[in-house]
Design a protein around this motif. Structure first.
Motif: not given
Length: 548
Positions: A421-425
């Protein structure tokens, strides 16, 4: 009648081993039966911790700690209080699963548990009396072992889950270990491996169902209330066909709660509230997908549903936010074999053009675009990269909780969820997870472990002498835990760390106890809940030996 030296040394509640003073040794005929040097509990703890560290596997470490528990309860809890983060996964989940699977081979002592056989209902009262041994029981953890963690039906072996749970109650919140009683109801087992194992220690027949089973449960409840009128009754790891039925029958009659249904739900709700604090979003705007609609999944759904209604939504509006997925796929009103709990959250096929295709998690995620996804499926690796990327494409801060345990059954790994999630989660796991380093940010991973909640919740109920456990208390507990999150830190966890377990257990106990007093549900007159919590809290310290 005075106890002999051997009786004192063999009693884990009295034994201090080398810490008996010279005066105690003389007064209680202990002279010469111990090495001459008198040690403090701190010195003993250093020696014992060194022995613990020498054990090569987690299971051997657990066996060592259980032997200490069997011989010196105070020293065990003193040591655990110093190493709570390290010991939690050893005395409880995930290592307890290994000990349950090997219980027959490892059995040494019953560890003050009550073994209730459905084949001998006439012995039920005597069994509870014998196991309590005249102690003032304030907390009972009972299991019938049909739904142990993620490993299923383990018959009488599941007693270890009740013993481990009570250890956490004491270590985290300060429940007096002399006032607790682990209970296993041996109603048989459908585990063929156990039935064919010559070493198996339980009843060798299939699980008893129906009226005979429920009559035995009723007899157990009535007898427990008669013998231990001040006790909180905590249900643990009952099967999905019985857990909710039992809770619903007794929750308005006695002081009781089910940790798998309510405890799991409160911790997950607390994690969601923490996630909303970080993302600055509203819970009432989320779309919630529950993957694994068993006891835990439905319990989580009910707890979130209750919160959505408390935040102003109608029952119908609140239910429209849920999508429950089980082995059949998305649950619809015409799905066969729905449990009563599942029926409350079904969708209508008319809502979807392609409802007959929604039989897999991936298909459902594409169709409903969840912003929250919670896994209680025991399906390892079910949260695949393609599914997570699809979810992240439609959510600014996707909330993803792979909660199945032990480790081998988790739906995903935290580091994968962060990367995909490219660090979004915003992630919480059911088992301990190390911090994740990603693009220069350290992401702390919250553990949605019931141990964050039930020790403080239970202690607050006991300290406040609550007559009942209700939704208001559970909501207050969830908000108290979710409010501990530090939203200022990049990569902040959605739940507080286990390292601070003893601190926030006390906070939760006070909040829950105050809720009891505010609702006038306390049996005894209490004006200051903080003082009541302090007065009841047990400390793992040696006291002067007195036998009468």
């Amino acid at each position: 009648m005075a106890l002999s030296a051997q009786e004192i040394l063999n009693n884990p509640f009295l034994n201090k081993n080398t810490a008996f003073t010279k005066e105690e040794r003389k007064a209680f005929n202990l002279e010469g039966v111990l090495p001459p040097t008198v040690r403090t509990i701190e010195e003993q703890a250093v020696q014992v911790y060194g022995q613990y560290q020498s054990k090569p596997t987690d299971l051997e470490k657990r066996i060592f700690l259980m032997n200490l528990f069997n011989t010196n309860r105070t020293l065990f809890y003193h040591l655990m209080s110093e190493h709570v983060v390290e010991f939690m996964p050893i005395v409880y989940d995930p290592t307890v699963a290994d000990s349950i699977e090997q219980y027959n081979e490892l059995f040494l002592k019953p560890q003050d548990a009550a073994f209730l056989s459905i084949d001998e209902p006439e012995n039920l009262e005597a069994t509870l009396k014998n196991a309590a041994g005249g102690r003032d029981i304030r907390l009972i953890v009972v299991t019938d072992s049909e739904g142990i963690l993620g490993i299923g039906d383990w018959g009488v072996n599941g007693v270890d889950i009740a013993i481990g749970k009570l250890m956490v109650y004491t270590a985290a919140a300060g429940v007096n270990p002399a006032q607790v009683l682990p209970v296993v109801i041996d109603a048989g087992t459908n585990n063929e491996k156990l039935l064919n194992d010559p070493l198996y220690l339980g009843n060798r027949h299939k699980r008893v169902r129906g009226a005979e089973y429920y009559d035995f449960i009723d007899q157990f409840v009535k007898t427990s209330v008669k013998l231990f009128p001040e006790a909180l009754l905590h249900w643990e790891d009952f099967g999905r066909s019985n857990a909710a039925t039992i809770l619903e029958k007794y929750q308005d009659k006695i002081t009781t709660f089910n940790d798998d249904i309510q405890g799991t739900g409160i911790v997950v709700l607390a994690g969601l509230l923490g996630a909303m604090n970080i993302s600055k979003e509203k819970l009432t705007d989320q779309r919630v997908l529950i993957f694994g609609a068993g006891t835990a999944g439905v319990g989580i759904s009910n707890q979130i549903l209750d919160e959505l209604k408390r935040q102003g939504l109608s029952e119908e509006e609140a239910k429209s936010h849920f999508f429950l997925v089980d082995k059949q796929g998305l649950l619809f009103s015409d799905t066969p074999d729905l449990t009563p709990g599942q029926k409350a959250f079904v969708r209508q096929r008319s809502e979807f053009k392609n409802s007959e295709e929604l039989t897999s998690l991936e298909a459902v995620v594409k169709a409903v675009h969840p912003t929250i996804m919670i896994g209680t499926s025991t399906q390892p690796g079910a949260f695949k990269e393609s599914i997570i990327k699809e979810m992240a494409a439609h959510a600014d801060r996707p909330v993803i909780f792979p909660l199945s345990n032990p480790t081998k059954l988790a739906e995903a790994k935290a580091e994968d969820l962060i990367a995909w999630t490219d660090g979004k989660a915003l992630v919480a796991t059911g088992i301990p997870a190390a911090p994740v380093e990603f693009k220069g940010v350290t992401y702390e991973i919250g553990q949605a472990n019931n141990a964050l909640m039930y020790p403080g919740l239970g202690f607050g109920i006991i300290a406040s002498t609550a007559k009942r456990v209700n939704g208001e208390m559970l909501s207050q507990a969830a908000h108290a835990l979710g409010g501990i999150v530090d939203t200022t830190q990049p990569g902040a966890a959605v739940l507080p760390p286990v390292a601070k377990l003893t601190e926030f257990s006390q906070t939760i106990a006070e909040v829950v106890g105050q809720s009891v007093l505010d609702q006038k549900l306390n049996k005894e007159a209490i004006t200051d809940i903080k003082q009541a919590v302090v007065d009841m809290k047990w400390e793992p310290k040696y006291t002067e030996l007195s036998l009468g």
